[in-house]
Scaffold this active site. Structure first.
Site, PDB file in Angstrom:
ATOM      1  N   VAL A 118      -2.551  -3.350   5.428  1.00 48.79           N
ATOM      2  CA  VAL A 118      -1.258  -3.508   4.735  1.00 48.79           C
ATOM      3  C   VAL A 118      -0.814  -4.715   5.836  1.00 48.79           C
ATOM      4  O   VAL A 118      -0.253  -5.535   5.197  1.00 48.79           O
ATOM      5  CB  VAL A 118      -0.390  -2.583   5.771  1.00 48.79           C
ATOM      6  N   LEU A 121     -18.623 -18.725  17.039  1.00 48.16           N
ATOM      7  CA  LEU A 121     -16.577 -18.930  17.152  1.00 48.16           C
ATOM      8  C   LEU A 121     -16.642 -20.204  17.416  1.00 48.16           C
ATOM      9  O   LEU A 121     -16.545 -20.269  18.916  1.00 48.16           O
ATOM     10  CB  LEU A 121     -15.852 -17.994  18.058  1.00 48.16           C
ATOM     11  N   LEU A 141      -6.373 -14.936  12.819  1.00 44.58           N
ATOM     12  CA  LEU A 141      -7.855 -14.869  12.348  1.00 44.58           C
ATOM     13  C   LEU A 141      -7.265 -14.169  10.958  1.00 44.58           C
ATOM     14  O   LEU A 141      -6.804 -13.504  10.557  1.00 44.58           O
ATOM     15  CB  LEU A 141      -8.983 -14.715  12.757  1.00 44.58           C
ATOM     16  N   VAL A 193       0.838  -1.134  -0.436  1.00 41.75           N
ATOM     17  CA  VAL A 193       0.421   0.472  -0.445  1.00 41.75           C
ATOM     18  C   VAL A 193       0.805   1.509   0.126  1.00 41.75           C
ATOM     19  O   VAL A 193       1.670   1.784   1.212  1.00 41.75           O
ATOM     20  CB  VAL A 193      -0.353   0.106   1.091  1.00 41.75           C
ATOM     21  N   ILE A 220     -13.563 -21.774  20.397  1.00 36.68           N
ATOM     22  CA  ILE A 220     -13.275 -20.903  21.526  1.00 36.68           C
ATOM     23  C   ILE A 220     -14.742 -21.518  22.508  1.00 36.68           C
ATOM     24  O   ILE A 220     -15.032 -22.444  23.520  1.00 36.68           O
ATOM     25  CB  ILE A 220     -13.598 -19.368  21.443  1.00 36.68           C
TER      26      ILE A 220
END
Length: 588
Positions: free
Chosen positions: A51, A472, A417, A25, A475
């Site tokens: 980024v 999730l 993630l 970027v 988790i």
């Protein structure tokens, strides 16, 4: 001698070192570098939307082929800090990656200038080297050293921070006489190979644990050749998956607490000697060391001296590049007589042919096991799978089949993630002819979903499979130990998509809004057709295609705290119809 700007020298060195693509970027503090890239005209640039996404793209690019070094570029301040997660993921998995950041002028580095941060200090713990170049004349040497470090010993990332005035300063530099620095990798000796062969000969039930270092060393053919010569079963780690084909007679299955096979754990527990090559003895592989080590002799081979003995002291250790070790072993083994392992190999094959998990379910909402079964049917051995974390990734490792090195591309140790989508784009850039299949849960998919627009803009088609349970999931499963289901539900009533029920985000609408194509599947019988349609859409439109499988909200995937106590939550396969795509079919 020719005079040029320091950034022009940097770009010339990138090309001489074999770099062809950049992911980044632009920004004010890195614009001189971009100007040098523009003037040179020989580097292709992929514009990321974040980024961190650029860093993960560079990571995926590096992992796709031996010798690749992905390069991510950003401006000063937050661009560098955005890269840190990508640098961590690369460092943790021994992936070479070069990050280049802009910086405030040298005279203002300690004056709290706009977007000035000591990125070299921030990045130091997750790189092999992080440096702010304060003298223009040092730029060529710093870039040369960066490539030397990324390739030598245990591979890893480097960050080079370039103050804007350093970039623009003129230096004397001759690219025609530039040569990359020689690469250093420790190599096993013949005496060490003979010692390991002696230990293997004394064992009755040996196995080879094949780690990611074998893949990184581009030595998978040597691994298979050695296993066949010695008739020793192979247990790949998650990072080494694909080093030996899943359907090879000596592929004994993965072992571990989560990304493992029942037969892989059983074979490891039945072994009496474990030869680990290029692996870390990661905790999700070993579980408790008392169980993992009991009654077994261990040999550990690793390129990094501090890895040998880091988790536990082996009975014998060798510091060596995995490829160099395997070649020395083949040379030493060629003149020796080896024990008859046929009974042990048959025993391992019996386990592989009987200890299967069930994949065939007709339930609606869809059970994830069925999704992977349909993947095994629809996609061949040349498919490059990309995934990172969560129940979807764990289940993928339990149920998919991988037949080639670098065809399971996974952020194994860091597991950030959002890694999957940008990494898949990097893989697609590195191998334009590949069929790339990314596997995400809905939360991983949402983390960096904006990067889909990159695939649309630059015509980088790949298939992104989203297993949507609106949870999730990993988790939630871990919270069972606390008897709670807390702050892990992602579902809500979407006022714009009432037909989704409680599944919340309309991933199809979001993907299409980002310039991609998307399909939603609610019936397992429709998965095969959706995969076929997705490939057609990829070919016609040359953009990423999302296939969203609406899965049951709660699925518990097999896992445990010890390799001898993995809990199975579903009915196990007892007939061929329960696991129709298993590499060794069960009885009909």
């Amino acid at each position: 001698m020719e005079r040029m700007r320091a950034v022009d020298a940097a770009v010339a060195i990138l090309r001489r070192e074999g770099v062809s693509h950049l992911f980044g970027v632009p920004g004010a503090a890195i614009n001189p570098f971009y100007d040098a890239v523009r003037r040179d005209g020989g580097l292709q640039h992929v514009l990321a939307r974040h980024v961190e996404g650029a860093a993960h793209m560079a990571d995926g690019y590096s992992r796709t082929a031996a010798g690749n070094i992905g390069v991510c570029v950003g401006t000063s301040g937050p661009a560098g800090t955005d890269m840190v997660t990508g640098l961590y993921a690369a460092a943790a998995d021994s992936v070479p990656l070069l990050a280049i950041t802009g910086q405030a002028p040298v005279a203002r580095l300690h004056k709290e200038d706009f977007q000035a941060v000591d990125i070299a200090a921030i990045a130091a713990p997750v790189t092999k080297w992080a440096v702010t170049v304060r003298e223009p004349g040092q730029v060529p040497g710093v870039f040369a050293q960066a490539f030397h470090l990324m390739r030598s010993g245990r591979p890893g990332p480097v960050l080079i921070d370039l103050p804007v005035d350093v970039q623009q300063a003129e230096i004397a530099f001759d690219i025609d006489t530039y040569e990359p620095l020689p690469v250093h990798r420790p190599a096993a000796t013949r005496a060490q190979a003979e010692k390991v062969l002696d230990l293997l000969s004394a064992a009755e039930r040996p196995i080879i644990v094949a780690g990611g270092g074998i893949v990184g060393a581009d030595a998978c053919a040597e691994l298979v050749e050695l296993a066949e010569l010695l008739d020793v079963p192979v247990v790949p780690t998650l990072m080494g998956w694909g080093a030996i084909p899943d359907d090879h007679p000596l592929m004994a299955g993965m072992a571990g607490l989560q990304t493992s096979h029942r037969y892989g754990n059983a074979t490891l527990l039945a072994s009496d000697l474990v030869l680990g090559i290029g692996n870390r003895w990661a905790n999700r592989h070993t579980g408790g060391l008392d169980v993992y080590r009991a009654g077994r002799t261990f040999v550990h081979v690793d390129i990094e001296p501090t890895q040998v003995g880091r988790v536990f002291a082996p009975d014998y250790g060798v510091v060596s590049d995995a490829g160099a070790f395997l070649r020395e072993m083949l040379a030493a083994a060629g003149g020796r007589t080896h024990p008859d392992r046929s009974a042990w190999v048959r025993e391992c094959a019996r386990r592989k042919g009987t200890m299967q998990r069930r994949t065939h379910f007709d339930d609606m909402p869809i059970k994830p096991q069925r999704v992977y079964e349909e993947c095994n049917r629809a996609f061949g051995p040349d498919t490059r799978y990309v995934s990172t974390i969560g129940l979807s990734q764990i289940a993928a490792a339990q149920f998919l089949h991988v037949q080639r090195p670098r065809h399971w591309i996974n952020a194994g140790q860091a597991g950030p993630l959002g890694w999957t989508a940008p990494a898949a784009l990097g893989v697609r850039v590195a191998d334009p002819e590949a069929f790339v299949l990314a596997v995400s849960g809905d939360y991983d998919f949402q983390f960096m979903i904006e990067e889909l627009a990159v695939g649309a803009q630059f015509n980088l088609p790949y298939l992104h499979l989203v297993l949507n349970n609106s949870y999730l999931g990993l988790i939630r499963q871990a919270q069972r130990a606390f008897d709670m289901d807390y702050c892990v539900q992602l579902g809500f009533d979407n006022v714009n998509a009432p037909g989704l029920g409680k599944y919340g985000v309309d991933h199809v609408a979001v993907a299409e809004g980002l310039g991609c194509k998307a399909l939603r599947v609610t019936d397992p019988r429709e998965l095969a057709g959706a995969f076929t349609r997705a490939r057609q859409l990829m070919a016609v439109h040359r953009v990423p295609v999302v296939v969203e499988a609406i899965c049951e909200r709660v699925t518990n995937i097999a896992m445990g705290t010890e390799i001898d106590a993995v809990q199975e939550f579903e009915e196990l396969a007892t007939t061929r119809s329960h696991a129709p795509t298993a590499t060794i079919p069960l009885p009909a």
